[in-house]
Scaffold this motif. Structure first.
Motif, PDB file in Angstrom:
ATOM      1  N   GLU A   1       0.888  -1.080  -0.029  1.00  0.00           N
ATOM      2  CA  GLU A   1      -0.148   0.132   0.034  1.00  0.00           C
ATOM      3  C   GLU A   1       0.803   1.288  -0.102  1.00  0.00           C
ATOM      4  O   GLU A   1       0.315   2.158  -0.630  1.00  0.00           O
ATOM      5  CB  GLU A   1      -1.026  -0.112   1.224  1.00  0.00           C
ATOM      6  N   LEU A   2       1.894   1.378   0.769  1.00  0.00           N
ATOM      7  CA  LEU A   2       2.635   2.311   0.832  1.00  0.00           C
ATOM      8  C   LEU A   2       3.567   2.698  -0.447  1.00  0.00           C
ATOM      9  O   LEU A   2       3.604   3.805  -0.735  1.00  0.00           O
ATOM     10  CB  LEU A   2       3.765   2.444   2.121  1.00  0.00           C
ATOM     11  N   THR A   3       3.941   1.491  -1.006  1.00  0.00           N
ATOM     12  CA  THR A   3       4.498   1.735  -2.461  1.00  0.00           C
ATOM     13  C   THR A   3       3.616   2.154  -3.230  1.00  0.00           C
ATOM     14  O   THR A   3       3.799   3.133  -4.193  1.00  0.00           O
ATOM     15  CB  THR A   3       5.323   0.395  -2.872  1.00  0.00           C
ATOM     16  N   ALA A   4       2.494   1.715  -3.503  1.00  0.00           N
ATOM     17  CA  ALA A   4       1.544   1.908  -4.420  1.00  0.00           C
ATOM     18  C   ALA A   4       1.063   3.506  -4.188  1.00  0.00           C
ATOM     19  O   ALA A   4       0.960   4.089  -5.248  1.00  0.00           O
ATOM     20  CB  ALA A   4       0.306   1.308  -4.225  1.00  0.00           C
ATOM     21  N   LEU A   5       0.945   4.036  -3.049  1.00  0.00           N
ATOM     22  CA  LEU A   5       0.619   5.323  -2.859  1.00  0.00           C
ATOM     23  C   LEU A   5       1.558   6.267  -3.321  1.00  0.00           C
ATOM     24  O   LEU A   5       1.458   7.162  -4.021  1.00  0.00           O
ATOM     25  CB  LEU A   5       0.590   5.633  -1.472  1.00  0.00           C
ATOM     26  N   VAL A   6       3.045   5.849  -3.023  1.00  0.00           N
ATOM     27  CA  VAL A   6       4.148   7.049  -3.459  1.00  0.00           C
ATOM     28  C   VAL A   6       4.389   6.871  -4.849  1.00  0.00           C
ATOM     29  O   VAL A   6       4.405   7.632  -5.597  1.00  0.00           O
ATOM     30  CB  VAL A   6       5.449   6.394  -2.724  1.00  0.00           C
TER      31      VAL A   6
ATOM     32  N   VAL B   1       9.727  19.558 -10.056  1.00  0.00           N
ATOM     33  CA  VAL B   1       9.318  18.112  -9.656  1.00  0.00           C
ATOM     34  C   VAL B   1       8.070  17.814  -9.688  1.00  0.00           C
ATOM     35  O   VAL B   1       7.246  18.565  -9.640  1.00  0.00           O
ATOM     36  CB  VAL B   1      10.135  17.782  -8.361  1.00  0.00           C
ATOM     37  N   ASP B   2       7.805  16.606  -9.734  1.00  0.00           N
ATOM     38  CA  ASP B   2       6.393  15.980  -9.737  1.00  0.00           C
ATOM     39  C   ASP B   2       6.203  15.622  -8.194  1.00  0.00           C
ATOM     40  O   ASP B   2       7.169  15.608  -7.315  1.00  0.00           O
ATOM     41  CB  ASP B   2       6.344  14.669 -10.485  1.00  0.00           C
ATOM     42  N   GLN B   3       5.163  15.045  -7.804  1.00  0.00           N
ATOM     43  CA  GLN B   3       4.707  14.772  -6.561  1.00  0.00           C
ATOM     44  C   GLN B   3       5.626  13.678  -5.799  1.00  0.00           C
ATOM     45  O   GLN B   3       6.067  13.764  -4.780  1.00  0.00           O
ATOM     46  CB  GLN B   3       3.138  14.415  -6.310  1.00  0.00           C
ATOM     47  N   ARG B   4       6.000  12.705  -6.502  1.00  0.00           N
ATOM     48  CA  ARG B   4       6.665  11.695  -6.066  1.00  0.00           C
ATOM     49  C   ARG B   4       7.975  11.989  -5.825  1.00  0.00           C
ATOM     50  O   ARG B   4       8.737  11.759  -4.770  1.00  0.00           O
ATOM     51  CB  ARG B   4       6.820  10.402  -7.223  1.00  0.00           C
ATOM     52  N   THR B   5       8.704  12.775  -6.699  1.00  0.00           N
ATOM     53  CA  THR B   5      10.173  13.280  -6.522  1.00  0.00           C
ATOM     54  C   THR B   5      10.195  14.035  -4.961  1.00  0.00           C
ATOM     55  O   THR B   5      10.848  13.818  -4.485  1.00  0.00           O
ATOM     56  CB  THR B   5      10.640  13.962  -7.655  1.00  0.00           C
ATOM     57  N   HIS B   6       9.203  14.846  -5.309  1.00  0.00           N
ATOM     58  CA  HIS B   6       8.862  15.783  -3.881  1.00  0.00           C
ATOM     59  C   HIS B   6       8.819  15.116  -2.598  1.00  0.00           C
ATOM     60  O   HIS B   6       9.759  15.360  -1.623  1.00  0.00           O
ATOM     61  CB  HIS B   6       7.812  16.842  -4.305  1.00  0.00           C
TER      62      HIS B   6
ATOM     63  N   PRO C   1      18.870  14.726  -4.082  1.00  0.00           N
ATOM     64  CA  PRO C   1      18.723  13.231  -3.775  1.00  0.00           C
ATOM     65  C   PRO C   1      17.360  12.781  -3.310  1.00  0.00           C
ATOM     66  O   PRO C   1      16.460  13.795  -2.814  1.00  0.00           O
ATOM     67  CB  PRO C   1      19.645  13.476  -2.374  1.00  0.00           C
ATOM     68  N   ARG C   2      17.001  11.676  -3.177  1.00  0.00           N
ATOM     69  CA  ARG C   2      15.745  11.122  -2.835  1.00  0.00           C
ATOM     70  C   ARG C   2      15.898   9.961  -2.025  1.00  0.00           C
ATOM     71  O   ARG C   2      16.711   9.014  -2.184  1.00  0.00           O
ATOM     72  CB  ARG C   2      14.721  10.800  -4.039  1.00  0.00           C
ATOM     73  N   LEU C   3      15.063   9.731  -0.943  1.00  0.00           N
ATOM     74  CA  LEU C   3      14.894   8.522  -0.094  1.00  0.00           C
ATOM     75  C   LEU C   3      14.539   7.503  -1.126  1.00  0.00           C
ATOM     76  O   LEU C   3      13.683   7.571  -1.863  1.00  0.00           O
ATOM     77  CB  LEU C   3      14.074   8.553   1.077  1.00  0.00           C
TER      78      LEU C   3
END
Length: 187
Positions: free
Chosen positions: A14-19, A32-37, A167-169
């Protein structure tokens, strides 16, 4: 929610699908898009030494813009929809910080003379819609809350997380932080 523990913590799927569902969603005129942000905000939180719960909240601070969360909470501002979602699926602390990341901008504009210059043009435009700087009473009430420092930290990471090459987590790191949060809450 029972004793501050969400009734059904998010699963990894679920967390993966949301992100991942945030990929390609525009972020109010930013580069940036919402995922990158989201992942960049979480990286900044972890880099600053934030605990796992705050790292997860940082990743989910704009989750109220995700299609499934908007569908659950139609018509609510993104920070309120995100907080309602986080209250049920993450934690009360994450919910409060997510709800307050917009008021934290208003607080910082009112209390930190250098802060306004750090805002992007899109953030300045949204500040007007969000009510502008807090007045003295609002700022004092906000500052008195025990989690206000967390909300201010999240706001600063939010403002800095707009670099398309930054950088991104990673998702595995986010999932691991979330799993540690769930394990701590269950003990």
């Amino acid at each position: 929610m029972t004793n501050g523990v969400p009734a059904a913590p998010l699963t990894d799927e679920e967390l993966t699908a949301l992100v991942e569902g945030l990929a390609g969603l525009p972020y109010g005129g930013e580069a940036v898009d919402q995922r990158t942000h989201a992942l960049q905000t979480a990286w900044l939180a972890r880099d600053a030494g934030a605990d796992d719960e705050l790292v997860v909240a940082a990743a989910l601070h704009d989750i109220g813009r995700a299609r499934p969360v908007r569908a659950e909470h139609p018509g609510l501002p993104h920070e309120v929809a995100g907080a309602e979602f986080a209250r049920r699926r993450v934690s009360e602390r994450a919910a409060w910080v997510i709800a307050q990341h917009v008021p934290a901008k208003r607080y910082l504009v009112a209390t930190d003379p250098a802060y306004h210059a750090l805002l992007s043009p899109a953030s300045i435009a949204s500040l007007k819609v969000q009510g502008g700087p807090m007045d003295e009473r609002e700022a004092a009430e906000f500052a008195a809350h025990p989690l206000s420092a967390d909300a201010v930290a999240l706001r600063r990471w939010d403002d800095a997380a707009k670099d398309p090459d930054g950088p991104r987590l990673t998702m595995p790191d986010l999932l691991a932080a979330h799993a540690r949060c769930v394990a701590v809450r269950r003990t």
